[in-house]
Design a protein around this motif. Sequence first.
Motif, PDB file in Angstrom:
ATOM      1  N   LEU A  15      -3.467  -2.258  -5.857  1.00 53.67           N
ATOM      2  CA  LEU A  15      -4.724  -1.590  -6.194  1.00 53.67           C
ATOM      3  C   LEU A  15      -4.936  -0.331  -5.372  1.00 53.67           C
ATOM      4  O   LEU A  15      -5.300   0.713  -5.900  1.00 53.67           O
ATOM      5  CB  LEU A  15      -5.898  -2.547  -6.003  1.00 53.67           C
ATOM      6  CG  LEU A  15      -5.824  -3.861  -6.799  1.00 53.67           C
ATOM      7  CD1 LEU A  15      -7.078  -4.674  -6.601  1.00 53.67           C
ATOM      8  CD2 LEU A  15      -5.600  -3.581  -8.276  1.00 53.67           C
ATOM      9  N   ASN A  16      -4.709  -0.409  -4.061  1.00 62.15           N
ATOM     10  CA  ASN A  16      -4.905   0.752  -3.203  1.00 62.15           C
ATOM     11  C   ASN A  16      -3.604   1.429  -2.813  1.00 62.15           C
ATOM     12  O   ASN A  16      -3.601   2.547  -2.307  1.00 62.15           O
ATOM     13  CB  ASN A  16      -5.681   0.356  -1.934  1.00 62.15           C
ATOM     14  CG  ASN A  16      -7.180   0.373  -2.168  1.00 62.15           C
ATOM     15  OD1 ASN A  16      -7.706   1.245  -2.856  1.00 62.15           O
ATOM     16  ND2 ASN A  16      -7.871  -0.606  -1.611  1.00 62.15           N
ATOM     17  N   LEU A  21     -12.272   0.478   1.313  1.00 60.82           N
ATOM     18  CA  LEU A  21     -12.606  -0.757   2.027  1.00 60.82           C
ATOM     19  C   LEU A  21     -13.783  -0.551   2.973  1.00 60.82           C
ATOM     20  O   LEU A  21     -14.375  -1.519   3.454  1.00 60.82           O
ATOM     21  CB  LEU A  21     -11.388  -1.238   2.824  1.00 60.82           C
ATOM     22  CG  LEU A  21     -10.205  -1.732   1.981  1.00 60.82           C
ATOM     23  CD1 LEU A  21      -8.967  -1.874   2.833  1.00 60.82           C
ATOM     24  CD2 LEU A  21     -10.554  -3.053   1.323  1.00 60.82           C
ATOM     25  N   LEU A  55     -11.246  -9.407   0.407  1.00 64.59           N
ATOM     26  CA  LEU A  55     -10.221  -9.699   1.406  1.00 64.59           C
ATOM     27  C   LEU A  55     -10.703 -10.685   2.460  1.00 64.59           C
ATOM     28  O   LEU A  55      -9.884 -11.341   3.110  1.00 64.59           O
ATOM     29  CB  LEU A  55      -9.782  -8.399   2.101  1.00 64.59           C
ATOM     30  CG  LEU A  55      -9.242  -7.263   1.231  1.00 64.59           C
ATOM     31  CD1 LEU A  55      -8.899  -6.054   2.100  1.00 64.59           C
ATOM     32  CD2 LEU A  55      -8.018  -7.699   0.460  1.00 64.59           C
ATOM     33  N   TYR A 110     -16.109  -4.050  -1.772  1.00 65.70           N
ATOM     34  CA  TYR A 110     -14.777  -4.506  -2.180  1.00 65.70           C
ATOM     35  C   TYR A 110     -14.064  -5.273  -1.063  1.00 65.70           C
ATOM     36  O   TYR A 110     -13.229  -6.143  -1.332  1.00 65.70           O
ATOM     37  CB  TYR A 110     -13.933  -3.298  -2.612  1.00 65.70           C
ATOM     38  CG  TYR A 110     -12.480  -3.611  -2.886  1.00 65.70           C
ATOM     39  CD1 TYR A 110     -12.103  -4.259  -4.059  1.00 65.70           C
ATOM     40  CD2 TYR A 110     -11.491  -3.288  -1.965  1.00 65.70           C
ATOM     41  CE1 TYR A 110     -10.765  -4.565  -4.299  1.00 65.70           C
ATOM     42  CE2 TYR A 110     -10.162  -3.579  -2.196  1.00 65.70           C
ATOM     43  CZ  TYR A 110      -9.802  -4.217  -3.367  1.00 65.70           C
ATOM     44  OH  TYR A 110      -8.491  -4.523  -3.603  1.00 65.70           O
ATOM     45  N   TYR A 131      -9.927   2.032  -4.220  1.00 66.09           N
ATOM     46  CA  TYR A 131     -11.032   1.090  -3.989  1.00 66.09           C
ATOM     47  C   TYR A 131     -11.285   1.057  -2.476  1.00 66.09           C
ATOM     48  O   TYR A 131     -10.675   0.241  -1.765  1.00 66.09           O
ATOM     49  CB  TYR A 131     -10.691  -0.305  -4.520  1.00 66.09           C
ATOM     50  CG  TYR A 131     -10.425  -0.308  -6.016  1.00 66.09           C
ATOM     51  CD1 TYR A 131     -11.460  -0.345  -6.932  1.00 66.09           C
ATOM     52  CD2 TYR A 131      -9.122  -0.229  -6.514  1.00 66.09           C
ATOM     53  CE1 TYR A 131     -11.228  -0.314  -8.299  1.00 66.09           C
ATOM     54  CE2 TYR A 131      -8.869  -0.207  -7.876  1.00 66.09           C
ATOM     55  CZ  TYR A 131      -9.923  -0.245  -8.765  1.00 66.09           C
ATOM     56  OH  TYR A 131      -9.685  -0.220 -10.116  1.00 66.09           O
ATOM     57  N   ASN A 187      -4.303  -6.397  -3.614  1.00 66.93           N
ATOM     58  CA  ASN A 187      -4.689  -5.111  -3.029  1.00 66.93           C
ATOM     59  C   ASN A 187      -3.493  -4.193  -2.803  1.00 66.93           C
ATOM     60  O   ASN A 187      -3.628  -2.970  -2.780  1.00 66.93           O
ATOM     61  CB  ASN A 187      -5.430  -5.350  -1.715  1.00 66.93           C
ATOM     62  CG  ASN A 187      -5.954  -4.079  -1.102  1.00 66.93           C
ATOM     63  OD1 ASN A 187      -6.768  -3.382  -1.691  1.00 66.93           O
ATOM     64  ND2 ASN A 187      -5.468  -3.740   0.091  1.00 66.93           N
ATOM     65  N   LEU A 208      -7.719  -1.901 -11.225  1.00 68.34           N
ATOM     66  CA  LEU A 208      -7.956  -3.318 -10.943  1.00 68.34           C
ATOM     67  C   LEU A 208      -7.926  -4.161 -12.211  1.00 68.34           C
ATOM     68  O   LEU A 208      -7.282  -5.212 -12.264  1.00 68.34           O
ATOM     69  CB  LEU A 208      -9.298  -3.465 -10.222  1.00 68.34           C
ATOM     70  CG  LEU A 208      -9.618  -4.802  -9.552  1.00 68.34           C
ATOM     71  CD1 LEU A 208     -10.587  -4.595  -8.399  1.00 68.34           C
ATOM     72  CD2 LEU A 208     -10.213  -5.800 -10.529  1.00 68.34           C
ATOM     73  N   ASP A 265      -2.074  -9.164   1.472  1.00 63.00           N
ATOM     74  CA  ASP A 265      -3.336  -8.418   1.465  1.00 63.00           C
ATOM     75  C   ASP A 265      -3.131  -6.914   1.283  1.00 63.00           C
ATOM     76  O   ASP A 265      -4.103  -6.151   1.222  1.00 63.00           O
ATOM     77  CB  ASP A 265      -4.144  -8.689   2.737  1.00 63.00           C
ATOM     78  CG  ASP A 265      -3.360  -8.361   4.009  1.00 63.00           C
ATOM     79  OD1 ASP A 265      -2.293  -7.736   3.896  1.00 63.00           O
ATOM     80  OD2 ASP A 265      -3.817  -8.749   5.106  1.00 63.00           O
ATOM     81  N   TYR A 307      -8.584   6.580  -1.272  1.00 61.81           N
ATOM     82  CA  TYR A 307      -8.419   5.180  -1.655  1.00 61.81           C
ATOM     83  C   TYR A 307      -9.038   4.948  -3.031  1.00 61.81           C
ATOM     84  O   TYR A 307     -10.165   5.380  -3.287  1.00 61.81           O
ATOM     85  CB  TYR A 307      -9.096   4.269  -0.626  1.00 61.81           C
ATOM     86  CG  TYR A 307      -8.122   3.614   0.333  1.00 61.81           C
ATOM     87  CD1 TYR A 307      -7.137   4.370   0.960  1.00 61.81           C
ATOM     88  CD2 TYR A 307      -8.192   2.246   0.614  1.00 61.81           C
ATOM     89  CE1 TYR A 307      -6.251   3.784   1.843  1.00 61.81           C
ATOM     90  CE2 TYR A 307      -7.304   1.654   1.502  1.00 61.81           C
ATOM     91  CZ  TYR A 307      -6.334   2.422   2.114  1.00 61.81           C
ATOM     92  OH  TYR A 307      -5.453   1.843   2.980  1.00 61.81           O
ATOM     93  N   ALA A 314      -6.545 -12.374   0.657  1.00 63.01           N
ATOM     94  CA  ALA A 314      -6.992 -11.492  -0.427  1.00 63.01           C
ATOM     95  C   ALA A 314      -7.118 -12.248  -1.745  1.00 63.01           C
ATOM     96  O   ALA A 314      -6.230 -13.006  -2.124  1.00 63.01           O
ATOM     97  CB  ALA A 314      -6.019 -10.327  -0.577  1.00 63.01           C
TER      98      ALA A 314
END
Length: 750
Positions: free
Chosen positions: A172-173, A105, A138, A134, A103, A169, A191, A42, A101, A165
């Motif tokens: 992505l982050n 959370l 998760l 987003y 994306y 992620n 993404l 995740d 970040y 997830a």
Amino acid sequence: MTELTQSFSDHEKVPLREYAERAYLDYSMYVVLDRALPNIGDGLKPVQRRIVYAMSELGLSAASKHKKSARTVGDVLGKFHPHGDSACYEAMVLMAQPFSYRYPLIDGQGNFGSPDDPKSFAAMRYTESRLAPYAKALLSELGMGTVDFQPNFDGTLKEPVILPARLPNVLLNGGTGIAVGMATDIPPHNLNEVVTACIRLLDEPKATVEQLCEHVQGPDFPTDAEIITPRDDLLKIYETGHGSVKARAVYTREDIDIIITALPHQVSPAKVLEQIAQQMRDKKLPMVEDLRDESDHENPTRLVITPRSNRVDIEQLMNHLFATTDLERNYRVNLNIIGINGKPQVLDLRTLLKEWLQFRTQTVTRRLEFRLDQVVDRLHILEGLLVAYLNIDEVIHIIRTEDEPKPALMAAFGLTATQAEAILELKLRNLAKLEEMKIRGEQEALEEERQSLELTLGSKARMKTLIKNELTEDAEKYGDERRSPIVERESAQALREEDLMSSEPVTVVLSKAGWVRAAKGHDIDAEALSYKAGDEYLDDARGRSNQQAVFLDSTGRAYALAAHTLPSARGLGEPLTSRFNLADGARFTHALAGDAEQKIVLASTFGYGFVTAMENLHSRMKAGKAMLTVRDGAEPVRPAIITPGADTIVCATSDGYLLAFPLADLPELAKGKGNKMIGVPPKRLKAGEEHMVGMVVLGEGQEILVWAGKQYLRMAAKDLEHYRGDRAKRGRKLPKGYQRVTMLEVTGDG
């Protein structure tokens, strides 16, 4: 004493070394696995995972109302994470900052910090928060048997070991962390690019990192700053799992102004302005007139730099600022992740995506198996309900008359315990709704679903297709365009100090006692200046304030200072020995100034010399730089400046011999002794009876003055024909009255 000894007899005895080693290893493993490194599944650290899970348990979905952040932090600390509230809240704020970040959370309401100061967020009692859309990627499969749960710290509750997830992620982050003996630095990515790379790897399991990089172009930071790392270097990062990425601010022109519209990730506009302003205060940016911040809601980043005039080289100025401020920044990349085997490891892009797809396949398999069990159980119950519907009167009779209806129903209709229990739990009002068509319709739908689930679970191809479809669906829902363009740029170079200084004419004056000063202008009569008692004029050099002033000592060493740092000629100056470490018995003999590319001739009184560039004499060392090799009894003569078009060098000895030969015959060296220029009998040199007193380089239209005491002989180029010869020859005697030569001087425009 005996009782005390006995009280310790039942305890284990461990050597301190072994105990300390074990305790430290336990601590380090805790830091690595439970604090600093993200999990490949995740992409979260434990505190982040607990915050997201606690918010989902509080019902703080993207569709709900915001709740006080203190409520969330309280739940996280009280139920799952017994640590400090400030650290927990800071981790929560970070996940809500769109500039931190890629994306986010968490959807925050209130002051959650700013790019100027990410830690300027309000206290948790003032802010409100909920999960961002987003976060559903998760959490959406959490209640579907996809992951294991473990007891919380006090064993009263359960928490997920990892979140299921639907997207990678961890890439992505990204994330950063410092553990014991290792660290991680994972940049964020786009993404859409990562999803297409995952699909490529599903379709082509043997795809190489280079092929995957056709999709994953590079990191994608939350700002619009350019990534200027070359493509080959980015490929090496993804092949090895470590390296560095360079990001650069974006600027445009509006009339004469430079407008900075995007800054690198995590760079504070206020800090950049302070860095530039400090250079302006230090007079290191004379080409910049004004600096201001015009950022607002419409233009989140708008820093304005106003040059002094439209003649300023903007590209050169910005290259200097990129090299000396945070307008350009390096980001360390170290893809160190807790892998699917639970161990920390540095992964290349292919291995990372492959392991995540393995995790995703396991998650989807568990989800489908969980659903299949539910479907089978429901079908089993529906069979019993159908029996009850077909025999409703008898079922009611048994329930009314039997003391224990459950075994009676099982015996009467051949039902299982589960089916009998389901019949008994039916509410009386539901009996009317218990229609055969509805039950059969639900049976057919569930049977169809069961077959589909079994087919998918039994086929790798179907499983891959399902995962690809879900990845594509999520990419359409949460994906966006790349924010950080990848542009190849040349490396930024800071301007030299002399390039940054204002260029004004100065005359550097050196006295016999080694005192130095600088007077503005070139029309200075250096000999007429006042000197300390017992001191007098020795030499001067005409240059500019943004150049280096160079000094030669009697041993042939060169020393350099920035001309603008010299004291004013209004005073007596200062001793060069306060700036440099002079060897015992050495003394300063000559001063020079000019462009770094200026060519000069260096020579010793023994008649050896060479051509060199002024930059070769520049040195930052207090002890100077060995430049001209001089033998015992010799010392440097006054260096000769080579003007454009100059082609003849003229040398003179103390006995009146003059020699002119082509400048091209003299070698160009960085340092050394050089070649012989004029022939003086070795015996006379050793006895100190004769030596070379001077040299000049002559160009077209110039004349030389041969000084003998207070009288001089003027000679034009045609007059030198009589004295022309090969290098290292003796030359010819000057006319009587001029044979005790003291100095040579060049006159004319050249």
